[in-house]
Design a protein around this motif. Sequence first.
Motif, PDB file in Angstrom:
ATOM      1  N   VAL A 262      20.132  42.620 -17.610  1.00  0.00           N
ATOM      2  CA  VAL A 262      21.002  43.799 -17.582  1.00  0.00           C
ATOM      3  C   VAL A 262      21.457  44.163 -18.993  1.00  0.00           C
ATOM      4  N   CYS A 263      21.830  43.164 -19.768  1.00  0.00           N
ATOM      5  CA  CYS A 263      22.317  43.404 -21.130  1.00  0.00           C
ATOM      6  C   CYS A 263      21.202  43.842 -22.079  1.00  0.00           C
ATOM      7  N   ALA A 264      19.969  43.470 -21.760  1.00  0.00           N
ATOM      8  CA  ALA A 264      18.846  43.806 -22.636  1.00  0.00           C
ATOM      9  C   ALA A 264      18.151  45.091 -22.237  1.00  0.00           C
ATOM     10  N   ASP A 265      18.117  45.387 -20.945  1.00  0.00           N
ATOM     11  CA  ASP A 265      17.401  46.571 -20.457  1.00  0.00           C
ATOM     12  C   ASP A 265      18.107  47.093 -19.205  1.00  0.00           C
ATOM     13  N   GLU A 266      18.919  48.105 -19.366  1.00  0.00           N
ATOM     14  CA  GLU A 266      19.726  48.604 -18.254  1.00  0.00           C
ATOM     15  C   GLU A 266      18.876  49.154 -17.114  1.00  0.00           C
ATOM     16  N   GLU A 267      17.750  49.772 -17.449  1.00  0.00           N
ATOM     17  CA  GLU A 267      16.895  50.327 -16.404  1.00  0.00           C
ATOM     18  C   GLU A 267      16.375  49.238 -15.478  1.00  0.00           C
ATOM     19  N   LEU A 268      15.962  48.102 -16.051  1.00  0.00           N
ATOM     20  CA  LEU A 268      15.527  46.975 -15.226  1.00  0.00           C
ATOM     21  C   LEU A 268      16.699  46.406 -14.442  1.00  0.00           C
ATOM     22  N   GLY A 269      17.872  46.469 -15.051  1.00  0.00           N
ATOM     23  CA  GLY A 269      19.051  45.888 -14.428  1.00  0.00           C
ATOM     24  C   GLY A 269      19.502  46.589 -13.166  1.00  0.00           C
ATOM     25  N   VAL A 270      19.213  47.870 -13.054  1.00  0.00           N
ATOM     26  CA  VAL A 270      19.653  48.637 -11.883  1.00  0.00           C
ATOM     27  C   VAL A 270      19.119  48.019 -10.596  1.00  0.00           C
ATOM     28  N   ASP A 271      17.822  47.778 -10.542  1.00  0.00           N
ATOM     29  CA  ASP A 271      17.221  47.196  -9.332  1.00  0.00           C
ATOM     30  C   ASP A 271      17.659  45.752  -9.135  1.00  0.00           C
ATOM     31  N   LEU A 272      17.796  45.016 -10.230  1.00  0.00           N
ATOM     32  CA  LEU A 272      18.187  43.607 -10.113  1.00  0.00           C
ATOM     33  C   LEU A 272      19.557  43.455  -9.474  1.00  0.00           C
ATOM     34  N   LEU A 273      20.519  44.229  -9.942  1.00  0.00           N
ATOM     35  CA  LEU A 273      21.869  44.103  -9.389  1.00  0.00           C
ATOM     36  C   LEU A 273      21.954  44.673  -7.982  1.00  0.00           C
ATOM     37  N   SER A 274      21.106  45.639  -7.681  1.00  0.00           N
ATOM     38  CA  SER A 274      21.038  46.144  -6.314  1.00  0.00           C
ATOM     39  C   SER A 274      20.507  45.054  -5.380  1.00  0.00           C
ATOM     40  N   ASN A 275      19.477  44.335  -5.845  1.00  0.00           N
ATOM     41  CA  ASN A 275      18.924  43.224  -5.057  1.00  0.00           C
ATOM     42  C   ASN A 275      19.946  42.107  -4.894  1.00  0.00           C
ATOM     43  N   LEU A 276      20.696  41.839  -5.966  1.00  0.00           N
ATOM     44  CA  LEU A 276      21.734  40.804  -5.903  1.00  0.00           C
ATOM     45  C   LEU A 276      22.785  41.175  -4.871  1.00  0.00           C
ATOM     46  N   GLN A 277      23.228  42.428  -4.894  1.00  0.00           N
ATOM     47  CA  GLN A 277      24.239  42.869  -3.935  1.00  0.00           C
ATOM     48  C   GLN A 277      23.718  42.766  -2.507  1.00  0.00           C
ATOM     49  N   ASP A 278      22.472  43.163  -2.284  1.00  0.00           N
ATOM     50  CA  ASP A 278      21.881  43.077  -0.942  1.00  0.00           C
ATOM     51  C   ASP A 278      21.814  41.627  -0.461  1.00  0.00           C
ATOM     52  N   LEU A 279      21.435  40.725  -1.376  1.00  0.00           N
ATOM     53  CA  LEU A 279      21.313  39.316  -1.010  1.00  0.00           C
ATOM     54  C   LEU A 279      22.673  38.723  -0.665  1.00  0.00           C
ATOM     55  N   ILE A 280      23.680  39.071  -1.426  1.00  0.00           N
ATOM     56  CA  ILE A 280      25.043  38.590  -1.135  1.00  0.00           C
ATOM     57  C   ILE A 280      25.489  39.090   0.229  1.00  0.00           C
ATOM     58  N   ASP A 281      25.166  40.332   0.528  1.00  0.00           N
ATOM     59  CA  ASP A 281      25.556  40.933   1.800  1.00  0.00           C
ATOM     60  C   ASP A 281      24.871  40.237   2.975  1.00  0.00           C
ATOM     61  N   ILE A 282      23.597  39.898   2.796  1.00  0.00           N
ATOM     62  CA  ILE A 282      22.817  39.301   3.882  1.00  0.00           C
ATOM     63  C   ILE A 282      23.117  37.815   4.053  1.00  0.00           C
ATOM     64  N   GLU A 283      23.204  37.086   2.937  1.00  0.00           N
ATOM     65  CA  GLU A 283      23.410  35.641   3.032  1.00  0.00           C
ATOM     66  C   GLU A 283      24.347  35.143   1.933  1.00  0.00           C
ATOM     67  N   PRO A 284      25.656  35.405   2.081  1.00  0.00           N
ATOM     68  CA  PRO A 284      26.617  35.001   1.047  1.00  0.00           C
ATOM     69  C   PRO A 284      26.755  33.493   0.894  1.00  0.00           C
ATOM     70  N   ARG A 285      26.385  32.729   1.931  1.00  0.00           N
ATOM     71  CA  ARG A 285      26.603  31.281   1.890  1.00  0.00           C
ATOM     72  C   ARG A 285      25.846  30.601   0.755  1.00  0.00           C
ATOM     73  N   ILE A 286      24.705  31.151   0.355  1.00  0.00           N
ATOM     74  CA  ILE A 286      23.936  30.489  -0.697  1.00  0.00           C
ATOM     75  C   ILE A 286      24.596  30.659  -2.068  1.00  0.00           C
ATOM     76  N   PHE A 287      25.582  31.551  -2.164  1.00  0.00           N
ATOM     77  CA  PHE A 287      26.285  31.752  -3.433  1.00  0.00           C
ATOM     78  C   PHE A 287      27.586  30.948  -3.518  1.00  0.00           C
ATOM     79  N   LYS A 288      27.988  30.313  -2.426  1.00  0.00           N
ATOM     80  CA  LYS A 288      29.254  29.567  -2.448  1.00  0.00           C
ATOM     81  C   LYS A 288      29.306  28.505  -3.545  1.00  0.00           C
ATOM     82  N   PRO A 289      28.271  27.673  -3.678  1.00  0.00           N
ATOM     83  CA  PRO A 289      28.330  26.642  -4.732  1.00  0.00           C
ATOM     84  C   PRO A 289      28.314  27.232  -6.144  1.00  0.00           C
ATOM     85  N   GLU A 290      27.849  28.464  -6.267  1.00  0.00           N
ATOM     86  CA  GLU A 290      27.722  29.081  -7.580  1.00  0.00           C
ATOM     87  C   GLU A 290      28.686  30.261  -7.757  1.00  0.00           C
ATOM     88  N   PHE A 291      29.771  30.261  -6.978  1.00  0.00           N
ATOM     89  CA  PHE A 291      30.679  31.409  -7.058  1.00  0.00           C
ATOM     90  C   PHE A 291      31.277  31.575  -8.452  1.00  0.00           C
TER      91      PHE A 291
END
Length: 211
Positions: free
Chosen positions: A46-75
């Motif tokens: 994201v910090c190096a290429d904002e255009e690439l970052g758009v899809d990455l953070l969208s995917n991250l948000q979707d993953l958190i929404d679908i399965e937040p439990r896998i992020f608990k240890p890394e909150f």
Amino acid sequence: MAHDDIEIRAVAIEALAGLLELIDYEDCKPYADLIRPFLKNAVEIVCADEELGVDLLSNLQDLIDIEPRIFKPEFDNLLEACKIVVNKDLDHHSLKESIIEGVVIFLERTPQIAAQESILNQLYEIVFTYMISQEEDPNEEWATPPEGFGENNDKGEIEDDEPIKFGMHMIDRLIEASEEKKAIPALSKLLVKMVQQEDWKYKHAALMALS
């Protein structure tokens, strides 16, 4: 995700996110050790290429929404990633909104974490940092706005107050996700500090949060 080419790393992250979205939680557990490098690489890209970052953070948000439990240890690392992106000078403010909302979604799915005052304080500060960083010093038009100023235009452009509205919405969701008896006092303490600041942006953001 250790490749030197950030485009290849971005593809690897998107592939991992897509896989974890499709499989059951039990099947996600073997990939738990990849969540930390997932977050680290996402921030770096994201910090190096904002255009690439758009899809990455969208995917991250979707993953958190679908399965937040896998992020608990890394909150803590998710929260740190959010702070880095929000404090970074980026052209696309949607990147900041995407990762903020991702963290808010996580807290909505994990109320026991959302109820922790220390977590609430950090999230409030992140949201207000975003709101304040997007505000520009008022000009003559701001002081004497033309007729129809602030209404949605036909081009679908983002209005100047959209970051403020976004921040207010995130605060409302944080309060709903946590215990109000903890959320309201924590927010009140922060607002008192903000209205005491000389910078008008802090005062404005605090007053909008109270409205």
